[in-house]
Design a protein around this motif. Structure first.
Motif, short mmCIF file in Angstrom:
data_model
loop_
_atom_site.label_atom_id
_atom_site.label_comp_id
_atom_site.label_asym_id
_atom_site.label_seq_id
_atom_site.Cartn_x
_atom_site.Cartn_y
_atom_site.Cartn_z
N LYS A 241 0.84 -1.20 0.00
CA LYS A 241 0.00 0.00 0.00
C LYS A 241 0.87 1.26 0.00
O LYS A 241 0.60 2.21 -0.75
CB LYS A 241 -0.93 -0.01 1.22
N LEU A 242 1.93 1.26 0.79
CA LEU A 242 2.82 2.41 0.82
C LEU A 242 3.50 2.62 -0.54
O LEU A 242 3.66 3.76 -0.99
CB LEU A 242 3.89 2.22 1.90
N ILE A 243 3.88 1.53 -1.19
CA ILE A 243 4.49 1.64 -2.52
C ILE A 243 3.48 2.15 -3.54
O ILE A 243 3.77 3.06 -4.33
CB ILE A 243 5.06 0.27 -2.95
N ASN A 409 13.62 -11.96 -5.60
CA ASN A 409 12.18 -12.00 -5.88
C ASN A 409 11.50 -10.67 -5.58
O ASN A 409 10.61 -10.23 -6.32
CB ASN A 409 11.52 -13.12 -5.08
N VAL A 410 11.90 -10.01 -4.49
CA VAL A 410 11.30 -8.71 -4.17
C VAL A 410 11.75 -7.66 -5.17
O VAL A 410 10.95 -6.81 -5.61
CB VAL A 410 11.65 -8.30 -2.72
N LYS A 411 13.01 -7.69 -5.56
CA LYS A 411 13.49 -6.74 -6.56
C LYS A 411 12.74 -6.91 -7.88
O LYS A 411 12.34 -5.93 -8.52
CB LYS A 411 14.99 -6.89 -6.80
N ALA A 412 12.53 -8.16 -8.27
CA ALA A 412 11.78 -8.41 -9.50
C ALA A 412 10.35 -7.88 -9.38
O ALA A 412 9.79 -7.33 -10.34
CB ALA A 412 11.77 -9.91 -9.80
N ASP A 415 10.43 -4.08 -9.66
CA ASP A 415 10.82 -3.68 -11.02
C ASP A 415 9.67 -3.85 -12.01
O ASP A 415 9.52 -3.04 -12.94
CB ASP A 415 12.01 -4.50 -11.51
N THR A 416 8.87 -4.89 -11.80
CA THR A 416 7.80 -5.20 -12.76
C THR A 416 6.43 -4.72 -12.30
O THR A 416 5.47 -4.79 -13.07
CB THR A 416 7.73 -6.71 -13.00
N GLY A 417 6.36 -4.23 -11.07
CA GLY A 417 5.08 -3.77 -10.56
C GLY A 417 4.15 -4.88 -10.13
O GLY A 417 2.95 -4.66 -9.97
N THR A 418 4.67 -6.08 -9.93
CA THR A 418 3.86 -7.19 -9.45
C THR A 418 3.79 -7.14 -7.92
O THR A 418 4.64 -6.55 -7.27
CB THR A 418 4.42 -8.54 -9.92
N ALA A 421 3.40 -9.74 -2.37
CA ALA A 421 2.94 -11.04 -1.88
C ALA A 421 3.40 -12.17 -2.79
O ALA A 421 3.75 -13.26 -2.31
CB ALA A 421 1.41 -11.05 -1.77
N ASP A 422 3.44 -11.92 -4.08
CA ASP A 422 3.91 -12.95 -5.02
C ASP A 422 5.39 -13.26 -4.80
O ASP A 422 5.82 -14.40 -4.97
CB ASP A 422 3.70 -12.49 -6.46
N ALA A 423 6.16 -12.24 -4.44
CA ALA A 423 7.59 -12.44 -4.20
C ALA A 423 7.81 -13.34 -2.99
O ALA A 423 8.71 -14.20 -3.00
CB ALA A 423 8.28 -11.10 -3.98
#
Length: 443
Positions: A241-243, A409-412, A415-418, A421-423
């Motif tokens: 949410k902050l992001i 995984n968090v960087k990806a 970077d991709t806007g996913t 939670a998926d990371a």
């Protein structure tokens, strides 16, 4: 060596060993080194590898107060970014340093690589000197494999001058933190309440731990892994949410950009371990007097829950040391002698692992540190934080794999806007696969 488990850490170590070949199990109880007798009453010479800036001050103090043992310091890169690999390679090559700095998280990794000496013969009467949970981080089975140095209890460093100028009360809860973030963001187009440090797995793990997560547990003959559980997802959703609302700046901490933002006040808080005090003073000396430290925001008002940055660090004796007894003597002195612990605390090594801190001079009075924080005795905050850490948290084998997978995984994701939670879900999958690949049973 008996495989009778000693408390939870001993049981965990046996589970690590269960799935590995006999060459890697924790069978290194026999002393592979044996102290070399110095000729003509010359002092025993040992080497110590550490990444802590200015730790040479403590080494010098040891050398000045000891005639029988002399220590040479070798500076290495912190953690899995190079230092640990160098240590393991040296063990395999038969020319290791004697004493090394290890994170609590890394001790299981070194054990499954049979890279640590059992120093229990030299530390029999030392356990009571240290906080029990920190001492136990180096105890596996019937052996002692490390002497604790310091933990990294989390607190929130914040620009009190900016908070005061904007009329923001210190955020006692994460809901308060969110509201403060909106006010800070609106005050200046370049200003954020915090950086989202996608490069720091220990930071992200600490946030999850403080949110009630417990990622690893030893159950029966296997490990359970719960990286993507409800508590972690709650934390991930909050930072998402902050992001999404552009309330935190996505940047790597310790980067040049982050340093500049800390210096200029464009990033106004930093949740980090007690050792971060020394980094702030070194990075932004011109901001002296403007900072303060508070407890971590809580998920529910009135709670008192804290966590650590990767647990903390210890001094361990590498397998193959020619002088394990002298190495253990130095490790104990370094982390329990009041003069040494005072130096370590001042230079930012972390919150002392010793149980009695009443004789640690800088915890009683430290004009340089207190002045930087506007006269605040910041050690009171970290003493309370350390006492509030959930000590049931267990570090698994392959922690370096965990850190790398989570960071990647968090960087990806950012970077991709996913979703974050998926990371975390992918990190769960990656970690289970890595453990199973090493023959470690997973529930």
């Amino acid at each position: 060596m008996s495989t009778t488990a000693r408390r939870s850490h001993g049981r965990a170590a046996l589970l690590v060993a269960a799935g590995l070949t006999s060459a890697l199990v924790l069978a290194g109880c026999s002393n592979a080194g044996g102290d070399a007798a110095p000729a003509d009453d010359e002092p025993v010479e040992i080497t110590f590898q550490s990444w802590v800036p200015n730790i040479d001050r403590a080494v010098d103090a040891f050398n000045e107060s000891h005639e029988d043992v002399q220590v040479t310091l070798e500076t290495i890169t912190a953690g899995p970014d190079g230092g640990y690999a160098k240590m393991l390679s040296a063990v395999q090559a038969g020319n290791p340093a004697d004493v090394v700095q290890l994170g609590y998280d890394a001790i299981p990794d070194f054990l499954i690589n049979d890279a640590l000496e059992d120093i229990s013969a030299y530390t029999t009467d030392s356990a009571d000197l240290f906080v029990p949970w920190q001492w136990e981080t180096g105890v596996f089975g019937d052996g002692v494999y490390a002497v604790p140095q310091a933990s990294g209890p989390l607190g929130q460093f914040y620009r009190k001058d900016i908070f005061d100028s904007l009329g923001i009360a210190y955020p006692e809860t994460w809901a308060d933190f969110y509201e403060a973030a909106k006010v800070i963001r609106a005050s200046d187009p370049n200003r954020y309440i915090a950086a989202f440090a996608f490069n720091q797995a220990p930071w992200m793990i600490g946030l999850a731990q403080q949110g009630g997560a417990n990622w690893f547990a030893a159950e029966g003959d296997a490990w359970s892994v719960d990286i993507d559980g409800e508590a972690t997802m709650n934390v991930a959703d909050f930072w998402q949410k902050l992001i999404d609302e552009d309330l935190v700046k996505i940047e790597a901490d310790f980067s040049s950009e982050w340093n500049a933002d800390i210096q200029s006040g464009n990033v106004v808080t930093w949740i980090s371990g007690s050792w971060a005090d020394a980094i702030l003073r070194g990075t932004a000396p011109d901001t002296a007097g403007n900072w303060a430290v508070g407890a971590m925001p809580q998920w529910a008002a009135g709670e008192d829950v804290s966590a650590t940055w990767a647990g903390g660090s210890a001094s361990a004796v590498l397998k193959g040391s020619a002088n394990p007894e002298a190495a253990a003597e130095f490790a104990l002195w370094l982390n329990s002698d009041p003069e040494s612990v005072s130096i370590l605390t001042n230079i930012g090594a972390g919150w002392p692992a010793i149980a009695d801190t009443s004789e640690i001079a800088v915890l009683q009075e430290d004009p340089e540190v207190f002045a930087f924080y506007g006269g605040q005795d910041i050690w009171d905050v970290f003493a309370e934080s350390d006492a509030a850490v959930d000590t049931t948290w267990k570090w698994p084998p392959l922690s370096s794999t965990l850190f790398a997978a989570l960071t990647d995984n968090v960087k990806a994701a950012v970077d991709t806007g996913t979703p974050l939670a998926d990371a975390y879900a992918k990190t769960q999958t990656d970690m289970v696969a890595a453990l199973e690949e090493r023959g470690i049973a997973v529930n």
